[in-house]
Write an enzyme that holds these catalytic residues in place. Structure first.
Site, PDB file in Angstrom:
ATOM      1  N   HIS A  82      -2.655  19.498 -15.951  1.00 45.74           N
ATOM      2  CA  HIS A  82      -2.251  19.645 -14.541  1.00 45.74           C
ATOM      3  C   HIS A  82      -0.723  19.614 -14.456  1.00 45.74           C
ATOM      4  CE1 HIS A  82      -2.985  18.628 -10.066  1.00 45.74           C
ATOM      5  NE2 HIS A  82      -1.670  18.730 -10.222  1.00 45.74           N
ATOM      6  N   HIS A  84       2.940  22.009 -12.732  1.00 47.60           N
ATOM      7  CA  HIS A  84       3.436  23.004 -11.763  1.00 47.60           C
ATOM      8  C   HIS A  84       4.683  23.655 -12.353  1.00 47.60           C
ATOM      9  CE1 HIS A  84       0.861  21.735  -8.336  1.00 47.60           C
ATOM     10  NE2 HIS A  84       0.872  20.580  -8.986  1.00 47.60           N
ATOM     11  N   LYS A  87       7.203  25.296  -9.894  1.00 47.63           N
ATOM     12  CA  LYS A  87       8.069  24.463  -9.048  1.00 47.63           C
ATOM     13  C   LYS A  87       9.194  23.792  -9.845  1.00 47.63           C
ATOM     14  CE  LYS A  87       4.771  22.901  -5.475  1.00 47.63           C
ATOM     15  NZ  LYS A  87       3.409  23.246  -5.895  1.00 47.63           N
ATOM     16  N   HIS A 234      -6.679  20.159  -5.821  1.00 47.21           N
ATOM     17  CA  HIS A 234      -5.801  19.028  -5.489  1.00 47.21           C
ATOM     18  C   HIS A 234      -6.502  18.237  -4.388  1.00 47.21           C
ATOM     19  CE1 HIS A 234      -2.589  20.906  -7.739  1.00 47.21           C
ATOM     20  NE2 HIS A 234      -1.765  19.910  -7.451  1.00 47.21           N
ATOM     21  N   GLU A 237      -4.465  13.397  -1.979  1.00 45.05           N
ATOM     22  CA  GLU A 237      -3.211  12.828  -2.501  1.00 45.05           C
ATOM     23  C   GLU A 237      -2.542  12.060  -1.365  1.00 45.05           C
ATOM     24  OE1 GLU A 237      -0.688  15.736  -4.304  1.00 45.05           O
ATOM     25  OE2 GLU A 237       0.765  14.252  -5.009  1.00 45.05           O
ATOM     26  N   ASP A 334       1.882  16.747 -14.025  1.00 43.58           N
ATOM     27  CA  ASP A 334       2.166  17.167 -12.654  1.00 43.58           C
ATOM     28  C   ASP A 334       3.572  17.759 -12.565  1.00 43.58           C
ATOM     29  OD1 ASP A 334       1.172  17.703 -10.162  1.00 43.58           O
ATOM     30  OD2 ASP A 334       1.328  15.669  -9.396  1.00 43.58           O
ATOM     31  N   ASN A 335       4.419  17.265 -11.687  1.00 42.36           N
ATOM     32  CA  ASN A 335       5.679  17.953 -11.396  1.00 42.36           C
ATOM     33  C   ASN A 335       6.828  17.496 -12.286  1.00 42.36           C
ATOM     34  OD1 ASN A 335       3.896  17.681  -8.887  1.00 42.36           O
ATOM     35  ND2 ASN A 335       5.263  19.373  -8.378  1.00 42.36           N
TER      36      ASN A 335
END
Ligand SMILES: [Zn+2]
Length: 442
Positions: A82, A84, A87, A234, A237, A334-335
């Site tokens: 998972h 991104h 981004k 998603h 959250e 994630d990010n």
């Protein structure tokens, strides 16, 4: 060029002696393991693959050139299920104004509108891939923001990068959009087209507790069944306990008798449910065959943040309870350096280290390392990744650490990463390479 601490023999066939590897990641019968669940073994490498995995000191391997790892931990290259990539690294031009979830959402939307050309997305995605590769990642699933004009920009770039990186990092992508967009048939046609043309038979969305949630889930599940897609959501959250879209997804999966794979990310509010509700939802998630990925660093950053008030909640889902119920559980990046998470470098050793602290994975089962290896590989349908297997690739992360405390106490910056038995250059890309893109904020 830096290849880490290990001087790998130059010949095509060699032995890594006295490696410690997690027994739960070894597919070679039963090997004795220590209290950390680590087995001491000799790993024979031949033509880029693993030729044998034998107890340390096996005399049959004596004739081969070798490197003695002196009990250092060897992991397979790891799997990040998972992320991104699209981004990543926009923080310098678009920071989160207040560190909140809403701040992240609006900052990313503004940046996407202003700056996400094909060249911009490609440069930042490639930067992230280079980081992940240098740290020892074998496979990545990324979400791609998929609304309006962005669909036609990001998906072709993604497909090009997947082809360029084949053999180094296996890539999958899932579309990301709010569940309310499902009601727009033109949007769903564009998404199905993008996934079919450029994607990986993978459909997804962000679920919210909107009145049309169940109808939208029905549309998504029908689309997935008709096209043979897996699903990736998603989910919840938030610290709002009334957010229970995870239960709605499980109900929809059972209602549609869905046979594909489903991954649910975040599920933060599950850990704030009253115990009977939590148990009921977890049982449904298990029965529906849903796997859960926790994003501990991003959750810790965004959840329970209020200016001037010390956070009281770690923000993570009920991962221990999910695992105990038999749900496949994983943790992921994630990010990275964007408004959803200001830090991060797609380093799964860091994810396991921080995940262990945030989720207290220590003093628990001995097989949590599966959460960055075998389990996400299985979710991605990669039978060769995230495990040590005879006949599999000699894709390894070698460290000097001899147990989990030595591994987690330091960043393992001197690790050696092997791809097909050869040490790769572990030099990380310089942030200055992206400076020319960071001036474009409006
Ligand atoms: Zn995410």
């Amino acid at each position: 060029m830096t290849t880490g601490f290990a001087a790998i023999p130059a010949s095509g066939s060699y032995v890594l002696r006295n490696a410690r590897a997690p027994a739960c990641l070894i597919e070679a019968g039963s090997l004795a393991s220590d209290r950390d669940g680590l087995a001491l073994l000799d790993i024979a490498v031949e033509d880029g693959g693993i030729a044998s995995l034998l107890p340390a000191g096996t005399p049959a391997l004596d004739a081969l050139p070798s490197l003695d790892l002196d009990g250092g931990i060897a992991l397979p290259r790891l799997v990040d299920v998972h992320t991104h990539l699209d981004k990543g690294h926009i923080w310098p031009r678009r920071p989160n104004p207040d560190g909140s979830f809403m701040g992240a959402l609006s900052a990313v939307a503004a940046d996407r509108e202003a700056n996400w050309s094909a060249g911009d997305v490609r440069a930042r995605m490639e930067f992230g891939l280079r980081c992940a590769y240098a740290h020892g990642t074998a496979a990545i699933r990324t979400h791609l923001d998929s609304l309006g004009k962005q669909i036609g920009i990001s998906w072709p770039v993604y497909a090009e990068l997947r082809a360029e990186w084949a053999g180094r990092i296996a890539l999958q992508a899932s579309p990301l959009f709010g569940i309310d967009a499902v009601a727009d048939p033109a949007h769903m046609r564009a998404i199905t087209q993008a996934v079919t043309t450029h994607g990986d038979r993978l459909l997804g969305a962000v679920t919210y507790m909107v009145p049309e949630l169940d109808a939208a889930l029905d549309t998504l599940f029908r689309t997935a069944i008709e096209n043979g897609f897996d699903l990736d959501f998603h989910v919840d959250e938030t610290n709002d306990p009334s957010a229970r879209s995870l239960e709605h997804i499980a109900d929809a999966a059972l209602r549609h008798r869905f046979r594909g794979r489903i991954l649910a990310g975040h599920c933060c509010s599950l850990s704030l449910q009253p115990p009977p509700d939590e148990a009921r939802i977890i049982a449904k998630v298990r029965d529906a065959g849903i796997a859960v990925v926790s994003l501990p660093m991003c959750n810790m950053y965004l959840q329970d943040r209020q200016r001037g008030r010390t956070p009281r909640w770690r923000g993570v889902t009920a991962l221990h309870e999910l695992k105990a119920a038999g749900v496949p559980v994983t943790i992921a990046s994630d990010n990275t350096r964007d408004p959803f998470y200001a830090y991060g470098d797609l380093d799964l050793v860091e994810i396991l280290r921080e995940g262990t602290r945030i989720l207290q994975l220590d003093h628990s089962d001995r097989d949590w390392v599966r959460a960055i290896a075998t389990t996400p590989a299985d979710i991605m349908g990669l039978s060769n990744a995230g495990r040590l297997a005879v006949g599999g690739p000699a894709d390894l992360v070698l460290t000097r650490a001899r147990d989990w405390t030595e591994l987690f106490a330091r960043p393992q910056a001197d690790r050696t990463v092997l791809v097909n038995g050869r040490a790769i250059d572990r030099t990380l890309p310089d942030y200055r390479e992206l400076d020319h893109l960071m001036a474009s904020a409006t």
